[in-house]
Design a protein around this motif. Sequence first.
Motif: not given
Length: 408
Positions: A84-91, A97-105, A223-226, A303-310
């Motif tokens: 769980f800890l490893i996959t959360t880190t990867i998530a 990475i995706l948020a920096f590439i796509i720049k939704p903000g 959604v893409l990250a998920l 939830t970790a993915i949401m936090q990263g993108v958000a």
Amino acid sequence: MKLSTKIIIALIIGAVVGVLLNTFSPGTFTTLDKYLFTPLGQIFLNLIKMLVVPIVFFSIVLGVADLGDPKKLGRIGGKTIGYFLITTTIAITIAIILAFIIKPGTVGTFDTANASFEAQEAPPVGETLLNMIPTNPVLAMTEGNMLQIIVFSIFIGFGITMLGNKAKGLYNIIDQGNELMMYLVNLVMKFAPYGTFGLIATAVGSQGWGAIKAMGLYMSVVVLALFVHAILTYGGSIALLAKRNPIEFFKGFAPAMTVGFSTSSSNATLPIAMNVAQKNLRVPESISSFVQPLGATINMDGTAIMQGVATVFIAQVYGVDLSFSALITVVVTAVLASIGTAGVPGVGLIMLAMVLSAVGLPVEGIALIIGIDRLLDMIRTSVNITGDAACAVIVAESEARRAEKAGA
């Protein structure tokens, strides 16, 4: 027609009905939501929530008693928490990475002046650890405190193992209780298509197309990250660690994923997720009953993915450049918070507030994303419970290989 097919059809119809009514006849939607959609969804939710506490108690007691060896329990627990800890880190890394590439903000205009959000205080990690041990197990069950129920159940299972034949009668009663719960899960699942229809119609209809359109790019990145995380991380670990076909894994677990999508709750979906993992994925009951309830409480990859993108999204909206060290802080804070806030109500937004505070971003930025968070929560839950099932499969295969080597 298979039950999973019925649920998917109900899910699609519910989404279409919700969007159409919200767009063309909001008044009709309000009436139907009050007298049809919400009652249907709530009846289904109440039915499966009714089974959560007894099924967790019976299954964990039985699972620990069947494992027998305390060392085996410790080994399985170590593998589970490590995964769980490893996959959360990867998530969260994938999300950033995706948020920096796509720049939704950077696309569109956002009302930051009127944004406000009241962040709840997260309890200290030490307090969360202390609160794992229930002073009143009956109260823990009444309140649905999953961590405390898990700890109490482990103690009972361990006691039954140590007492052996003296507790044989109690073991048989718990075994019968577990069989009864599984029967009731199958019974409740017959209502799943109708409940799914009601829950989806309410969720999509109450948000409306306008909210989805305004936050479309942010939603797309989450959604893409998920999807990337589910396919690469879970699918990859199933292929590499469990030596099983990822397509068969996703296909077998699909019924639970659709229910998780409609309920937006890992705990509420737990009885169905365990039933599907044991039947379709051939996970032994002793492992499924320990790994999946624990995962429903502490595994928060979605939830970790949401936090990263958000976090990246809010930084871009407010024009703040995040340094590499700040990004490392985001990853570390999110991973630690996933364990430290386990079992706390509204944990996703509490964790996000902690992450934003750690890197000096305004917590008020949460107000920008909270409007469409309910829709994203549905997909997050599906990903979370899939991670729990993947972990259960991997641990089961690992233990099976170990037993083969010991036998050889």
